[in-house]
Design a protein around this motif. Sequence first.
Motif, PDB file in Angstrom:
ATOM      1  N   ALA A 271       0.830  -1.203   0.000  1.00 53.70           N
ATOM      2  CA  ALA A 271       0.000   0.000   0.000  1.00 53.70           C
ATOM      3  C   ALA A 271       0.870   1.260   0.000  1.00 53.70           C
ATOM      4  O   ALA A 271       0.601   2.212  -0.741  1.00 53.70           O
ATOM      5  N   ALA A 272       1.904   1.286   0.832  1.00 54.10           N
ATOM      6  CA  ALA A 272       2.785   2.456   0.882  1.00 54.10           C
ATOM      7  C   ALA A 272       3.510   2.649  -0.446  1.00 54.10           C
ATOM      8  O   ALA A 272       3.652   3.783  -0.932  1.00 54.10           O
ATOM      9  N   ALA A 273       3.972   1.558  -1.053  1.00 54.32           N
ATOM     10  CA  ALA A 273       4.648   1.658  -2.347  1.00 54.32           C
ATOM     11  C   ALA A 273       3.700   2.177  -3.421  1.00 54.32           C
ATOM     12  O   ALA A 273       4.082   3.009  -4.256  1.00 54.32           O
ATOM     13  N   ALA A 274       2.442   1.698  -3.409  1.00 52.56           N
ATOM     14  CA  ALA A 274       1.466   2.160  -4.398  1.00 52.56           C
ATOM     15  C   ALA A 274       1.166   3.643  -4.229  1.00 52.56           C
ATOM     16  O   ALA A 274       1.031   4.378  -5.211  1.00 52.56           O
ATOM     17  N   LEU A 275       1.066   4.092  -2.971  1.00 54.85           N
ATOM     18  CA  LEU A 275       0.776   5.505  -2.727  1.00 54.85           C
ATOM     19  C   LEU A 275       1.948   6.386  -3.160  1.00 54.85           C
ATOM     20  O   LEU A 275       1.732   7.471  -3.724  1.00 54.85           O
ATOM     21  N   LEU A 276       3.175   5.948  -2.925  1.00 56.27           N
ATOM     22  CA  LEU A 276       4.327   6.720  -3.379  1.00 56.27           C
ATOM     23  C   LEU A 276       4.429   6.701  -4.902  1.00 56.27           C
ATOM     24  O   LEU A 276       4.876   7.690  -5.509  1.00 56.27           O
ATOM     25  N   ALA A 277       4.015   5.611  -5.531  1.00 53.49           N
ATOM     26  CA  ALA A 277       4.099   5.515  -6.990  1.00 53.49           C
ATOM     27  C   ALA A 277       3.283   6.590  -7.681  1.00 53.49           C
ATOM     28  O   ALA A 277       3.648   7.052  -8.778  1.00 53.49           O
ATOM     29  N   VAL A 278       2.166   7.030  -7.065  1.00 51.44           N
ATOM     30  CA  VAL A 278       1.305   8.038  -7.687  1.00 51.44           C
ATOM     31  C   VAL A 278       1.390   9.387  -6.967  1.00 51.44           C
ATOM     32  O   VAL A 278       0.590  10.281  -7.250  1.00 51.44           O
ATOM     33  N   ALA A 279       2.327   9.540  -6.041  1.00 51.67           N
ATOM     34  CA  ALA A 279       2.475  10.814  -5.328  1.00 51.67           C
ATOM     35  C   ALA A 279       2.936  11.896  -6.303  1.00 51.67           C
ATOM     36  O   ALA A 279       4.027  11.788  -6.877  1.00 51.67           O
ATOM     37  N   PRO A 280       2.152  12.946  -6.521  1.00 48.46           N
ATOM     38  CA  PRO A 280       2.516  13.955  -7.540  1.00 48.46           C
ATOM     39  C   PRO A 280       3.874  14.599  -7.293  1.00 48.46           C
ATOM     40  O   PRO A 280       4.647  14.797  -8.242  1.00 48.46           O
ATOM     41  N   LEU A 281       4.168  14.940  -6.038  1.00 43.78           N
ATOM     42  CA  LEU A 281       5.435  15.598  -5.738  1.00 43.78           C
ATOM     43  C   LEU A 281       6.613  14.708  -6.113  1.00 43.78           C
ATOM     44  O   LEU A 281       7.603  15.168  -6.707  1.00 43.78           O
ATOM     45  N   HIS A 282       6.513  13.428  -5.812  1.00 46.60           N
ATOM     46  CA  HIS A 282       7.601  12.497  -6.119  1.00 46.60           C
ATOM     47  C   HIS A 282       7.695  12.232  -7.614  1.00 46.60           C
ATOM     48  O   HIS A 282       8.792  12.147  -8.176  1.00 46.60           O
ATOM     49  N   VAL A 283       6.554  12.107  -8.285  1.00 45.01           N
ATOM     50  CA  VAL A 283       6.572  11.860  -9.725  1.00 45.01           C
ATOM     51  C   VAL A 283       7.210  13.039 -10.456  1.00 45.01           C
ATOM     52  O   VAL A 283       8.031  12.861 -11.356  1.00 45.01           O
ATOM     53  N   TRP A 284       6.855  14.258 -10.053  1.00 42.88           N
ATOM     54  CA  TRP A 284       7.385  15.434 -10.746  1.00 42.88           C
ATOM     55  C   TRP A 284       8.904  15.498 -10.652  1.00 42.88           C
ATOM     56  O   TRP A 284       9.593  15.686 -11.660  1.00 42.88           O
ATOM     57  N   TYR A 285       9.441  15.331  -9.463  1.00 43.57           N
ATOM     58  CA  TYR A 285      10.886  15.441  -9.303  1.00 43.57           C
ATOM     59  C   TYR A 285      11.618  14.182  -9.734  1.00 43.57           C
ATOM     60  O   TYR A 285      12.849  14.195  -9.844  1.00 43.57           O
ATOM     61  N   SER A 286      10.885  13.098  -9.987  1.00 38.58           N
ATOM     62  CA  SER A 286      11.502  11.915 -10.609  1.00 38.58           C
ATOM     63  C   SER A 286      11.617  12.080 -12.115  1.00 38.58           C
ATOM     64  O   SER A 286      12.281  11.282 -12.777  1.00 38.58           O
ATOM     65  N   ARG A 287      10.980  13.105 -12.660  1.00 41.81           N
ATOM     66  CA  ARG A 287      11.041  13.383 -14.095  1.00 41.81           C
ATOM     67  C   ARG A 287      11.883  14.627 -14.392  1.00 41.81           C
ATOM     68  O   ARG A 287      11.834  15.150 -15.499  1.00 41.81           O
ATOM     69  N   GLU A 288      12.627  15.087 -13.426  1.00 39.48           N
ATOM     70  CA  GLU A 288      13.411  16.305 -13.586  1.00 39.48           C
ATOM     71  C   GLU A 288      14.894  15.996 -13.408  1.00 39.48           C
ATOM     72  O   GLU A 288      15.279  15.207 -12.547  1.00 39.48           O
ATOM     73  N   ALA A 289      15.709  16.638 -14.209  1.00 43.87           N
ATOM     74  CA  ALA A 289      17.154  16.393 -14.170  1.00 43.87           C
ATOM     75  C   ALA A 289      17.802  17.174 -13.032  1.00 43.87           C
ATOM     76  O   ALA A 289      18.672  18.025 -13.247  1.00 43.87           O
ATOM     77  N   ARG A 290      17.358  16.893 -11.836  1.00 46.03           N
ATOM     78  CA  ARG A 290      17.935  17.461 -10.626  1.00 46.03           C
ATOM     79  C   ARG A 290      18.103  16.345  -9.604  1.00 46.03           C
ATOM     80  O   ARG A 290      17.673  15.218  -9.816  1.00 46.03           O
ATOM     81  N   PHE A 291      18.655  16.664  -8.476  1.00 45.68           N
ATOM     82  CA  PHE A 291      19.154  15.656  -7.548  1.00 45.68           C
ATOM     83  C   PHE A 291      18.138  15.201  -6.508  1.00 45.68           C
ATOM     84  O   PHE A 291      18.455  14.358  -5.676  1.00 45.68           O
ATOM     85  N   TYR A 292      16.919  15.701  -6.529  1.00 44.34           N
ATOM     86  CA  TYR A 292      15.983  15.424  -5.435  1.00 44.34           C
ATOM     87  C   TYR A 292      15.544  13.958  -5.391  1.00 44.34           C
ATOM     88  O   TYR A 292      15.442  13.376  -4.317  1.00 44.34           O
ATOM     89  N   ALA A 293      15.271  13.358  -6.536  1.00 49.64           N
ATOM     90  CA  ALA A 293      14.846  11.954  -6.548  1.00 49.64           C
ATOM     91  C   ALA A 293      15.973  11.033  -6.098  1.00 49.64           C
ATOM     92  O   ALA A 293      15.744  10.073  -5.345  1.00 49.64           O
TER      93      ALA A 293
END
Length: 516
Positions: free
Chosen positions: A117-139
Amino acid sequence: MRVSLKSLRSRYWWAGAMGLVLAVAAWLRFYQLGSLSLWLDEGATVLFARAPWATVLGLHGPYDNHPPLYYAMAKLASLVLPEAIAGRYVSALAGVLTVLVVYFIVAALINRIAGVAAAALLAVAPLHVWYSREARFYALTMLLVAVSYYLLLRVVASGAWRWALLYGIVTALAVYSEYTAAFALLPQTALVIATFWSNRKTALRLTAGAAFSVALYLPWIPAIGATAERTAGQATPYLAVTPDRVLTSIRSVVAISGDRSFYYDSNGHLGSVWEAYPQLRAVFLLTLLLAAGLGGWALWHRGARPMLVTGGLLVGTIALAVVVSQRVPAYAERTIIYATLGWVVLVASAFGLRAGAARAVGAVTFLTVFGWSCVSLQGMLVNADKPHWAALAADARGARYLGFPVVAEPAPWGSTIIGTDRASRLLVPAQSRSLRSARDNARSVAGRQPWLCRSSWRGAALGAAHLSQPRRRSASHAGAHRCRPGRCLGLHADSRRRLRPLHAGVRHGGEPVSSS
């Protein structure tokens, strides 16, 4: 060792469930990864990754306000991928791996269903998805923080030296990736102190691992001092902590709203559930309180360890960022992104409740949070946009046919093209202070009065690529000249008919343009 058929089926079920979650996480992070243009900070990543290896690794001293690990990873990825998107692939891969690590953390703290459940919720977390698609160091930093917490739990559970040494290495790597990782790592001290009460031998090994981490980081301490000295006079009001900014960041973490840097569309309307359904805001707040209450109750029954891990990630990260930002401004959604880990653990912990009715309510609450996360994610991805560097390059290429110098500035809400007028006042005078500064720069370069035009979201307002040589302004046009902010007006009628847009669907916006 004999394995029962029931146990084997159970393993396949959990493996299949996590495989599905990881597939969704990978699709959300890798699909059309290069569709949006790089923005200013991502351009810096590409620039730094082009440097020689000794420079990228910081052997010649600091070259950015951030540590070098992510830039080294981006350079490594650019050996096999196009350099423009190599850094984004590093972030996307780190984002997917973080989803997997969260499963192991929650499975160790609660149970496997809570882990999924926690993994599924993180998979669709907008904040995490956005910075996982950006060429910066946050992810990448978030992945290393998650691995650090997982290794910390392994040390507490086993007391093995190998886990303690790995814990020290990964913790040091997290801070080599981004300084704000300390916001999430320092709360681990509470778990180390609590371990002293139950097992001093394990606590000493944890302390040794932490000391090893500090020793690994010592070579970079002079670079931190040099960076602090270089940036001492820089004003960073966009990182100052205010009550409104704290509330906005919390809404970003729980996925009901967020900052305009990743929730917006061409009309300026935010795409999250908080803005899309204002009549349901009371329901959202009650659901948040219920999710926090049920998750806290489940963690309380599980003991001090789950509470300290979740509280450290969620509350500790935000609290430390607020305290530090009182002296050194460093508060933003991206600098407390690690709190998202604590949020998904808290919500998923409701699946660890033993009472059937409470567990059912917890499941409904989780599905509600999961649902609004998906709605907010859809609003974010559908309306996602970044500065249009490619369109701006085409605009500048077209503007050169007019025969005057061009100063250009892209922004998510439009581009700015500033040039000096030779034949007619083709461009509108600057309105904002930042644009007046750019206009003055253009004047100093060209020695003439510069004018500007603000481009649209998806096209160029200066469509000069197919414009023939500009005609001299007539006397009759001089008296009829009218300019309005954000409009390419004041053209001679014949010139206006000959103007061809570089892109279809040109719209002109009147929003003031500022630097990214």
